[in-house]
Write an enzyme that holds these catalytic residues in place. Structure first.
Site, PDB file in Angstrom:
ATOM      1  N   ALA A  30       0.825  -1.214   0.000  1.00  0.00           N
ATOM      2  CA  ALA A  30       0.000   0.000   0.000  1.00  0.00           C
ATOM      3  C   ALA A  30       0.860   1.266   0.000  1.00  0.00           C
ATOM      4  CB  ALA A  30      -0.919   0.002   1.221  1.00  0.00           C
ATOM      5  N   GLY A 181     -18.438 -20.470  12.369  1.00  0.00           N
ATOM      6  CA  GLY A 181     -18.533 -19.022  12.140  1.00  0.00           C
ATOM      7  C   GLY A 181     -19.116 -18.664  10.789  1.00  0.00           C
ATOM      8  N   ASP A 195     -30.534 -13.831   3.673  1.00  0.00           N
ATOM      9  CA  ASP A 195     -29.132 -13.448   3.450  1.00  0.00           C
ATOM     10  C   ASP A 195     -28.809 -13.488   1.945  1.00  0.00           C
ATOM     11  OD1 ASP A 195     -26.297 -13.069   4.605  1.00  0.00           O
ATOM     12  OD2 ASP A 195     -26.070 -14.814   3.309  1.00  0.00           O
ATOM     13  N   LYS A 199     -27.890 -10.445  -0.864  1.00  0.00           N
ATOM     14  CA  LYS A 199     -26.713 -10.526  -1.736  1.00  0.00           C
ATOM     15  C   LYS A 199     -27.089 -10.405  -3.210  1.00  0.00           C
ATOM     16  CE  LYS A 199     -24.042 -13.106   1.671  1.00  0.00           C
ATOM     17  NZ  LYS A 199     -23.766 -14.455   2.205  1.00  0.00           N
TER      18      LYS A 199
END
Ligand code: HSE
Length: 402
Positions: A30, A181, A195, A199
């Site tokens: 970066a 998770g 969900d 999307k």
């Protein structure tokens, strides 16, 4: 650049881990270090290695001129939306994985970002670690995108795979997805399709510039799928997958939906299993493009978050232009959507069903009857089903065919 992370759950913690573990690489790429100055978290996390960065008051973050970027990983609409808006208005870039906020408030947040000369980036909100949104917004942006078909929810794809390749119960497979998770805080959003609905709304907005409200998207989940349906699908070389779809027809109709589909072995989506997501995009010049990768979990989602962080830290130009709100008619009435259908019935003979449904392809099943119809619309299907019901038949399953 100093950043603040909102939320230290699965995604927030994974993002801080990535920024910490790859700090030297990130600084080199970066051109400057990306340092986590604060983590906003309500809970006590005594074992968290980043405990010294935890603050409880968002005002500390938004009023600190050293914080150039806010990484939002809180989940839920509120206060994530308000915090994102305040950060943008304070001239801070915002990077998020929060599909609920992007799908509900993306239009306002992109407007605020443009007005304040900063970026609102949300690659991690769709497809976990898959870089699909940047590709749609940039590399494919010269195409008219006429179709998107995606396995967009890792939890449901994991559950379907575990149930039908390992014989696990729905409850056990879901518990496993939660332990890894993958699942939402309230997994109903996964298994009932919401969900994936958020999307497909986001994918469509990036592809077309118009954000359709999730309420206008026909949405079904996976809770009604039976083991018999899977065996029937396998008998015709199909897998059952929860798909989010955007379809533009030659007649100018636009359909948006989330539903389980029979996916034939010839489709690239057939082999997308486990927590993986697959997004098949069709553009009018590029033809088919398939995106594939891990759709949920701390590390893949962190990868997408940090990709956005890198874009900003490296001085990248804005990725997303503000979206238009959908006006009436942006989405065609789902009653007109036509496709082949798998239908399982009981209380009616195959011959009687054929009189009502016409030429069908019968499938061998243990209970009742099952068949694949020709291409018929939703309204035609439900008219025929009403005649079946009037004749004493009962619907066991109805699954569309891709
Ligand atoms: N619950 C979501 C899924 C997380 O399973 O796909 C990633 O968005």
């Amino acid at each position: 650049m100093q950043v603040a992370v909102l939320g230290c759950g699965v995604v927030g913690r994974g993002t801080v881990d990535l920024l910490t573990e790859n700090a030297a690489w990130i600084a080199a790429r970066a051109g400057e270090a990306v340092t986590v100055k604060y983590i906003l978290e309500r809970r006590e996390l005594p074992d968290c290695p980043y405990a010294d960065k935890i603050v409880r008051d968002f005002d500390v973050i938004v009023s600190d001129p050293e914080v150039g970027m806010v990484i939002e990983a809180m989940g839920g609409s509120h206060p994530a939306y308000e915090f994102s808006l305040r950060a943008l208005e304070a001239g801070k870039h915002v990077v998020t994985s929060n599909k609920e906020v992007v799908a509900n408030f993306g239009t306002a947040l992109l407007e605020a970002a443009e007005k304040n000369g900063v970026q609102y980036l949300f690659e991690a909100s769709v497809g976990g670690g898959i870089p699909v949104l940047h590709s749609l917004a940039e590399d494919l942006s010269g195409n008219v995108i006429d179709s998107i078909a995606g396995i967009l929810n890792g939890t449901t794809n994991f559950i379907l795979t575990e149930m039908f390749t390992k014989g696990k119960s729905f409850a056990d497979a879901l518990a496993d997805a939660q332990a890894r998770g993958y699942a939402e805080a309230n997994p109903a959003a996964d298994v009932e399709g919401l969900d994936a609905c958020r999307k497909i709304a986001i994918l469509t907005a990036v592809a077309t510039g118009v954000l359709v409200p999730t309420e206008a998207i026909h949405t079904e989940g996976i809770t009604a799928i039976r083991a018999e349906d899977v065996r029937a699908a396998e008998s015709v070389h199909c897998a059952i997958k929860l798909l989010g779809r955007m379809v533009r027809t030659e007649r100018g109709e636009t359909f948006l939906m989330v539903a389980p589909f029979f996916v034939p072995r010839t489709s690239p989506l057939y082999t997308v299993s486990d927590v993986f997501n697959g997004v098949l995009v069709h553009g009018n010049f590029v033809d088919d493009v398939l995106f594939f990768g891990r759709g949920a979990g701390a590390a893949p989602t962190a990868s997408a978050m940090v990709g956005d962080v890198m874009h900003v830290a490296s001085g990248g130009a804005p990725v997303h232009r503000p979206w238009k709100r959908a006006d009436a008619g942006a989405v065609t009435d789902f009653a007109h959507f036509a496709c082949r259908r798998y239908v399982a019935l009981e209380g009616v003979e195959q011959g009687a069903a054929a009189v009502i449904f016409g030429a069908v392809e019968p499938l061998a099943v243990e209970d009742g009857i099952a068949f694949l119809t020709d291409e018929i619309s939703e309204s035609e299907f439900f008219d025929k089903l009403a005649r079946i019901t009037a004749a004493g038949g009962k619907l066991l399953s109805h699954i569309r065919v891709l």
